[in-house]
Enzyme design. Structure first.
Site, mmCIF file in Angstrom:
data_model
loop_
_atom_site.group_PDB
_atom_site.id
_atom_site.type_symbol
_atom_site.label_atom_id
_atom_site.label_comp_id
_atom_site.label_asym_id
_atom_site.label_seq_id
_atom_site.Cartn_x
_atom_site.Cartn_y
_atom_site.Cartn_z
ATOM 1 N N ASP A 19 -38.191 59.365 -17.332
ATOM 2 C CA ASP A 19 -37.609 58.174 -17.254
ATOM 3 C C ASP A 19 -36.090 58.389 -16.944
ATOM 4 O OD1 ASP A 19 -38.589 55.066 -18.136
ATOM 5 O OD2 ASP A 19 -36.552 55.231 -17.951
ATOM 6 N N ARG A 58 -26.758 40.756 -18.497
ATOM 7 C CA ARG A 58 -27.096 42.235 -18.880
ATOM 8 C C ARG A 58 -25.980 42.948 -19.199
ATOM 9 N NH1 ARG A 58 -32.483 44.706 -18.278
ATOM 10 N NH2 ARG A 58 -34.146 43.171 -18.667
HETATM 11 C C1 LIG Z 1 -41.235 48.241 -17.195
HETATM 12 S S1 LIG Z 1 -41.043 50.129 -17.795
HETATM 13 C C2 LIG Z 1 -42.645 50.673 -17.616
HETATM 14 C C3 LIG Z 1 -43.041 51.422 -18.484
HETATM 15 C C4 LIG Z 1 -44.527 51.956 -18.553
HETATM 16 N N1 LIG Z 1 -44.800 52.837 -17.343
HETATM 17 C C5 LIG Z 1 -45.614 50.906 -18.557
HETATM 18 O O1 LIG Z 1 -46.144 50.541 -17.551
HETATM 19 O O2 LIG Z 1 -45.706 50.506 -19.646
HETATM 20 C C6 LIG Z 1 -40.264 50.557 -16.400
HETATM 21 C C7 LIG Z 1 -39.455 51.706 -16.499
HETATM 22 O O3 LIG Z 1 -38.968 52.395 -15.425
HETATM 23 C C8 LIG Z 1 -37.816 52.995 -15.527
HETATM 24 N N2 LIG Z 1 -37.293 53.150 -14.341
HETATM 25 C C9 LIG Z 1 -36.452 52.276 -13.558
HETATM 26 N N3 LIG Z 1 -36.057 52.964 -12.414
HETATM 27 C C10 LIG Z 1 -36.045 54.167 -12.565
HETATM 28 C C11 LIG Z 1 -36.043 55.343 -11.578
HETATM 29 N N4 LIG Z 1 -35.162 55.256 -10.517
HETATM 30 N N5 LIG Z 1 -36.375 56.488 -12.021
HETATM 31 C C12 LIG Z 1 -37.142 56.664 -13.223
HETATM 32 N N6 LIG Z 1 -37.417 55.649 -14.047
HETATM 33 C C13 LIG Z 1 -37.071 54.593 -13.897
HETATM 34 C C14 LIG Z 1 -37.145 52.136 -16.755
HETATM 35 O O4 LIG Z 1 -35.906 53.045 -17.173
HETATM 36 C C15 LIG Z 1 -38.264 51.698 -17.533
HETATM 37 O O5 LIG Z 1 -38.087 52.454 -18.666
#
Ligand SMILES: C[S@@+](CC[C@H](N)C(=O)[O-])C[C@H]1O[C@@H](n2cnc3c(N)ncnc32)[C@H](O)[C@@H]1O
Length: 279
Positions: free
Chosen positions: A143, A35
């Protein structure tokens, strides 16, 4: 591919844990190495030790590069009406919780990625409340990844997105052929976007009626997952709805929330839920 030695892996995974709660402790070394190749190229760092030193600092360049680091290490997979059962439940909750135009419902899409989840929620609000839906409900979309957020904010004209939102809403609500035609701008009008890490306090004082935090805490270390979930529960109104992702479950056992469907939890005074026994 430039290889990632153990010592640099430990430094970078500690940073990802501190900044985002990400659990990169075991077995994730090749994932991190692949990554971050593009970040080595972009910064001109000749190896991962140099890159780790660059990103660990407190100067503005290091702070900025940490954002790229977190963006590269997060998983942003999402889609319109992902886990559709949550959206049928959302519609029920909206109808039951509606306080009228004077006090719009407060909804949080936590970990919204590129916005498809939030737009799906807005589409359900539009179907339930009609063209003036933003008088009844407002959505905060947060996010940690600023790249995902900027994509979310710029989701507007794609015709296939509109079709997917209309089809998804029809399927979730069982109203095939009877879903309103919408512009994405009508949905975006009720959404506020904010860059926020779930491991930091959210600068919003009032509780939320509905929280979707799906497929986000799964990437966190277990203790952080618990802390974040406890915070989500604290922020949920007593009659509210909390939806987690398909492979997540509530780790807090002594909360007043009740399991009311697949990874869906309702506050103790909720009226929209048909209660099913906790599994
Ligand atoms: C797999 S996506 C899920 C998107 C959506 N909630 C869904 O279920 O389709 C995970 C998201 O969590 C965000 N994320 C990861 N760590 C985070 C944090 N500490 N605080 C806020 N967002 C976070 C990532 O940037 C990513 O956009």
């Amino acid at each position: 591919m430039i290889s990632l030695p153990d010592s640099a892996f430990r430094r970078l995974s500690s940073l990802a844990l501190a900044e985002a709660g990400l659990d990169l402790q075991e077995g994730k070394q090749s994932f991190v190495a692949s990554r971050l190749q593009k970040r080595l190229r972009a910064t001109g760092a000749q190896d991962f030790e140099v890159y780790a030193s660059l990103v660990e600092g407190s100067d503005p360049a290091a702070v900025e590069e940490r954002q790229y680091l977190i963006s590269a290490l997060t998983t942003n997979v999402t889609s319109v009406f992902r886990e559709p059962h949550h959206f049928a439940l959302l519609a029920r909750a909206l109808k039951a919780l509606d306080r009228g135009r004077s006090d719009p419902l407060r909804i949080w899409s936590a970990g919204c990625s590129t916005g498809e989840e939030t737009l799906s929620m807005a589409m359900i609000c539009r179907c339930v409340f009609g063209p003036a839906w933003i008088a009844h409900a407002r959505i905060l979309a947060t996010d940690i990844d600023y790249i995902s957020l900027s994509i979310a904010k710029s989701q507007f004209g794609d015709p296939s997105l509109i079709v997917a939102l209309q089809d998804g809403a029809a399927a979730a609500l069982g109203t095939r052929g009877d879903t309103p035609r919408v512009d994405i701008s009508d949905l975006q009008a009720g959404i506020t976007y904010l860059r926020h890490s779930l491991i930091e306090p959210l600068p919003v004082p009032r509780p939320f009626d509905i929280i979707f935090c799906r497929n986000v805490t799964i990437y966190f270390a277990a203790d952080i997952q618990r802390t974040v979930q406890a915070d989500l529960i604290d922020r949920l109104a007593p009659d509210g709805l909390l939806c987690l992702g398909h492979s997540e479950r509530l780790l807090i056992e002594d909360s007043d929330l009740r399991l009311i469907g697949q990874t869906s939890y309702a506050g103790k005074s909720s009226s929209f839920a048909e209660i099913v026994p906790c599994r």
